[in-house]
Write a protein that holds these residues in place. Structure first.
Motif, PDB file in Angstrom:
ATOM      1  N   HIS A  89       0.784  -1.235  -0.016  1.00 55.03           N
ATOM      2  CA  HIS A  89       0.069  -0.107  -0.112  1.00 55.03           C
ATOM      3  C   HIS A  89       0.898   1.167  -0.040  1.00 55.03           C
ATOM      4  O   HIS A  89       0.188   2.253  -0.116  1.00 55.03           O
ATOM      5  CB  HIS A  89      -0.986  -0.034   1.140  1.00 55.03           C
ATOM      6  N   PHE A  90       2.126   1.244   0.308  1.00 57.65           N
ATOM      7  CA  PHE A  90       3.029   2.279   0.267  1.00 57.65           C
ATOM      8  C   PHE A  90       4.607   1.931  -0.413  1.00 57.65           C
ATOM      9  O   PHE A  90       4.833   0.725  -0.208  1.00 57.65           O
ATOM     10  CB  PHE A  90       3.299   2.500   1.890  1.00 57.65           C
ATOM     11  N   PRO A  91       5.023   2.988  -0.998  1.00 61.59           N
ATOM     12  CA  PRO A  91       6.153   2.712  -1.720  1.00 61.59           C
ATOM     13  C   PRO A  91       7.489   2.018  -0.647  1.00 61.59           C
ATOM     14  O   PRO A  91       7.486   2.572   0.500  1.00 61.59           O
ATOM     15  CB  PRO A  91       6.778   4.117  -2.257  1.00 61.59           C
ATOM     16  N   ASN A  92       8.096   1.193  -1.218  1.00 61.32           N
ATOM     17  CA  ASN A  92       9.252   0.661  -0.511  1.00 61.32           C
ATOM     18  C   ASN A  92      10.484   1.528  -0.511  1.00 61.32           C
ATOM     19  O   ASN A  92      10.966   1.543  -1.674  1.00 61.32           O
ATOM     20  CB  ASN A  92       9.344  -0.889  -0.846  1.00 61.32           C
ATOM     21  N   LEU A  93      11.069   2.181   0.473  1.00 61.37           N
ATOM     22  CA  LEU A  93      12.097   3.065   0.284  1.00 61.37           C
ATOM     23  C   LEU A  93      13.350   2.530   1.017  1.00 61.37           C
ATOM     24  O   LEU A  93      14.144   3.110   1.339  1.00 61.37           O
ATOM     25  CB  LEU A  93      11.498   4.337   1.077  1.00 61.37           C
ATOM     26  N   ARG A 217      23.424  -5.284  18.989  1.00 54.91           N
ATOM     27  CA  ARG A 217      23.320  -3.847  18.496  1.00 54.91           C
ATOM     28  C   ARG A 217      22.176  -3.906  17.498  1.00 54.91           C
ATOM     29  O   ARG A 217      22.420  -4.315  16.133  1.00 54.91           O
ATOM     30  CB  ARG A 217      24.740  -3.381  17.905  1.00 54.91           C
ATOM     31  N   ALA A 218      21.125  -3.097  17.548  1.00 57.26           N
ATOM     32  CA  ALA A 218      20.025  -3.018  16.915  1.00 57.26           C
ATOM     33  C   ALA A 218      19.195  -1.649  17.017  1.00 57.26           C
ATOM     34  O   ALA A 218      19.296  -1.058  18.231  1.00 57.26           O
ATOM     35  CB  ALA A 218      19.107  -4.022  17.143  1.00 57.26           C
ATOM     36  N   MET A 219      18.604  -1.547  15.731  1.00 57.02           N
ATOM     37  CA  MET A 219      17.964  -0.224  15.790  1.00 57.02           C
ATOM     38  C   MET A 219      16.424  -0.656  15.590  1.00 57.02           C
ATOM     39  O   MET A 219      16.245  -1.558  14.761  1.00 57.02           O
ATOM     40  CB  MET A 219      18.120   0.776  14.776  1.00 57.02           C
ATOM     41  N   LEU A 220      15.446  -0.256  16.403  1.00 55.50           N
ATOM     42  CA  LEU A 220      14.141  -0.982  16.466  1.00 55.50           C
ATOM     43  C   LEU A 220      12.969   0.294  16.144  1.00 55.50           C
ATOM     44  O   LEU A 220      13.181   1.363  16.815  1.00 55.50           O
ATOM     45  CB  LEU A 220      13.834  -1.560  18.027  1.00 55.50           C
ATOM     46  N   LEU A 221      12.259  -0.139  15.416  1.00 53.65           N
ATOM     47  CA  LEU A 221      11.051   0.914  15.248  1.00 53.65           C
ATOM     48  C   LEU A 221       9.986   0.110  14.461  1.00 53.65           C
ATOM     49  O   LEU A 221      10.224  -1.084  13.955  1.00 53.65           O
ATOM     50  CB  LEU A 221      11.473   1.849  13.994  1.00 53.65           C
ATOM     51  N   MET A 222       8.857   0.730  14.464  1.00 47.17           N
ATOM     52  CA  MET A 222       7.618   0.200  13.820  1.00 47.17           C
ATOM     53  C   MET A 222       7.640   0.542  12.338  1.00 47.17           C
ATOM     54  O   MET A 222       8.260   1.504  11.764  1.00 47.17           O
ATOM     55  CB  MET A 222       6.373   0.958  14.224  1.00 47.17           C
ATOM     56  N   GLY A 223       8.163  -0.538  11.614  1.00 49.51           N
ATOM     57  CA  GLY A 223       8.506  -0.355  10.116  1.00 49.51           C
ATOM     58  C   GLY A 223       7.450   0.044   9.149  1.00 49.51           C
ATOM     59  O   GLY A 223       6.234   0.104   9.558  1.00 49.51           O
ATOM     60  N   THR A 224       7.453   0.313   8.063  1.00 50.74           N
ATOM     61  CA  THR A 224       6.595   0.665   7.194  1.00 50.74           C
ATOM     62  C   THR A 224       6.275  -0.757   6.306  1.00 50.74           C
ATOM     63  O   THR A 224       7.167  -1.010   5.344  1.00 50.74           O
ATOM     64  CB  THR A 224       6.976   1.614   6.212  1.00 50.74           C
ATOM     65  N   GLU A 225       5.089  -1.208   6.430  1.00 50.06           N
ATOM     66  CA  GLU A 225       4.610  -2.497   6.062  1.00 50.06           C
ATOM     67  C   GLU A 225       5.734  -3.735   6.135  1.00 50.06           C
ATOM     68  O   GLU A 225       6.225  -4.337   5.152  1.00 50.06           O
ATOM     69  CB  GLU A 225       4.515  -2.514   4.542  1.00 50.06           C
ATOM     70  N   GLY A 266       3.821   6.175  -7.843  1.00 48.71           N
ATOM     71  CA  GLY A 266       3.350   4.568  -8.029  1.00 48.71           C
ATOM     72  C   GLY A 266       4.107   3.929  -7.069  1.00 48.71           C
ATOM     73  O   GLY A 266       5.088   4.259  -6.613  1.00 48.71           O
ATOM     74  N   LEU A 267       3.366   2.552  -6.842  1.00 50.14           N
ATOM     75  CA  LEU A 267       4.086   1.653  -5.967  1.00 50.14           C
ATOM     76  C   LEU A 267       5.182   0.732  -6.609  1.00 50.14           C
ATOM     77  O   LEU A 267       5.995   0.284  -6.063  1.00 50.14           O
ATOM     78  CB  LEU A 267       3.283   0.631  -5.163  1.00 50.14           C
ATOM     79  N   ASP A 268       5.222   0.715  -8.063  1.00 48.52           N
ATOM     80  CA  ASP A 268       6.053  -0.083  -8.931  1.00 48.52           C
ATOM     81  C   ASP A 268       7.632   0.102  -8.527  1.00 48.52           C
ATOM     82  O   ASP A 268       7.845   1.264  -8.227  1.00 48.52           O
ATOM     83  CB  ASP A 268       5.398  -0.317 -10.319  1.00 48.52           C
ATOM     84  N   ALA A 269       8.288  -0.686  -8.979  1.00 50.76           N
ATOM     85  CA  ALA A 269       9.691  -0.632  -8.830  1.00 50.76           C
ATOM     86  C   ALA A 269      10.213   0.677  -9.625  1.00 50.76           C
ATOM     87  O   ALA A 269      11.055   1.349  -9.196  1.00 50.76           O
ATOM     88  CB  ALA A 269      10.433  -1.923  -9.151  1.00 50.76           C
ATOM     89  N   SER A 270       9.849   0.827 -11.049  1.00 50.95           N
ATOM     90  CA  SER A 270      10.201   1.647 -11.762  1.00 50.95           C
ATOM     91  C   SER A 270       9.756   3.158 -11.027  1.00 50.95           C
ATOM     92  O   SER A 270      10.902   4.191 -11.091  1.00 50.95           O
ATOM     93  CB  SER A 270       9.780   1.880 -13.192  1.00 50.95           C
ATOM     94  N   ALA A 271       8.829   3.381 -10.888  1.00 47.73           N
ATOM     95  CA  ALA A 271       8.313   4.642 -10.340  1.00 47.73           C
ATOM     96  C   ALA A 271       9.025   4.788  -8.720  1.00 47.73           C
ATOM     97  O   ALA A 271       9.549   6.110  -8.708  1.00 47.73           O
ATOM     98  CB  ALA A 271       6.878   4.740  -9.939  1.00 47.73           C
ATOM     99  N   THR A 272       9.228   3.887  -8.178  1.00 45.71           N
ATOM    100  CA  THR A 272      10.031   4.238  -6.943  1.00 45.71           C
ATOM    101  C   THR A 272      11.525   4.510  -7.291  1.00 45.71           C
ATOM    102  O   THR A 272      12.164   5.325  -6.612  1.00 45.71           O
ATOM    103  CB  THR A 272       9.997   2.885  -6.040  1.00 45.71           C
TER     104      THR A 272
END
Length: 329
Positions: A89-93, A217-225, A266-272
């Motif tokens: 639902h959201f771009p993979n960054l 050693r880790a960074m913790l967060l609520m990730g995006t999807e 868009g969400l697709d690989a090219s647009a991202t």
């Protein structure tokens, strides 16, 4: 081990959690291909429905650790980005975070699946950016030494885990293996910083407990999807765990006060990929939550000893991106 007995224990209306020893033995059998397909699918789905506990996740992580090939650490510690969510639902960054870290000459290893199972995986976006997966640990080490960035498919260091994750196509959902993959340690280097993005608050707490107990050693967060990058629309809480202690680096942002960032069309690989290129060229401003996470990574990996210094360095770098656009105009 009786798989029927375990199924009766975890697939009832009043299920019990497995002990750490039971989880270790069970997941070891899963990784080794020792469970028939019918029972394997039933166990994975039952564990998902029940919800894994910290002891189960820790036991499964122990089983994976003893069956994982590892990369040799370099002179500089690396940031590891486990990428097993993908864009739905959201771009993979995740690739953007990796490329930003590379600007500071910090080695970055992304590991994950090549197949997004209906989602846009990091591997797909990296291909659009001209970064191809590495087929072996040796090639990943070479890419890290040469380019400072590598994507390593999970099957290169854990064929058993890769086989389990591939069952997502048949089961239709993610399972315990996808959570364990985020705790995978691909380097023989305690200085490595693993950025772990959780999908649910209870899983975030499980990751926190394990990293504290294991002194990781880790960074913790609520990730995006499920991906390890901060939501560009509103920053989650970002915590650093190191040597058995925890430090909050940023509090969660109140979303009602967050400006709306410019995001991929868009969400697709090219647009991202094209959007990522525009950000790196200074044509599109980097969303503030990602600026904040970048500073956390610099501090977490030991690039600087002071969080305020990390913020200042990142602010200068982001300012240089903006100046690049002005000079081009």
């Amino acid at each position: 081990m009786s798989y029927t007995r375990l199924l009766k224990a975890i697939a009832t209306s009043d299920p019990r959690h497995l002990s750490q020893d039971e989880a270790r033995e069970l997941f070891a059998a899963m990784l080794d291909g020792g469970i028939p397909d019918l029972e394997l699918g039933a166990l994975l789905l039952a564990l998902r429905v029940k919800g894994e506990c910290s002891a189960e996740l820790d036991g499964a992580t122990e089983a994976l650790a003893s069956r994982t090939l590892r990369l040799a650490g370099g002179a500089q510690p690396a940031v590891v980005l486990p990428s097993y969510g993908g864009a739905r639902h959201f771009p993979n960054l995740t690739p953007l975070l990796a490329l930003l870290l590379r600007r500071f000459n910090i080695p970055v290893l992304i590991h994950g699946e090549l197949d997004g199972h209906g989602r846009v995986a990091s591997a797909m976006i990296l291909r659009e950016l001209g970064i191809m997966p590495t087929a072996s640990l040796a090639r990943a080490e070479a890419a890290l030494a040469r380019d400072g960035l590598a994507f390593l498919p999970v099957g290169a260091f854990s064929p058993g885990l890769a086989g389990l994750l591939a069952l997502r196509a048949r089961l239709g959902v993610r399972h315990l293996g996808h959570q364990v993959a985020k705790l995978l340690q691909p380097f023989d280097d305690a200085r490595t910083l693993t950025v772990i993005g959780a999908t649910h608050a209870d899983r975030l707490e499980h990751f926190r407990q394990i990293c504290l107990q294991r002194r990781r050693r880790a960074m913790l967060l609520m990730g995006t999807e499920g991906e390890p990058f901060a939501d560009p629309r509103h920053r989650p809480e970002i915590d650093l765990v190191c040597d058995g202690e925890q430090q909050m680096l940023f509090r969660a942002e109140n979303s009602s006060f967050s400006p709306s960032p410019t995001l991929p069309a868009g969400l697709d690989a090219s647009a991202t990929a094209r959007w990522i290129e525009a950000v790196l060229a200074g044509d599109i401003p980097l969303p503030t939550p990602l600026v904040n996470q970048l500073a956390c990574c610099l501090y977490g990996i030991g690039y600087v000893d002071d969080m305020n210094q990390a913020k200042a360095i990142v602010a200068v770098e982001v300012g240089m991106l903006a100046q690049r656009k002005l000079r081009a105009a």
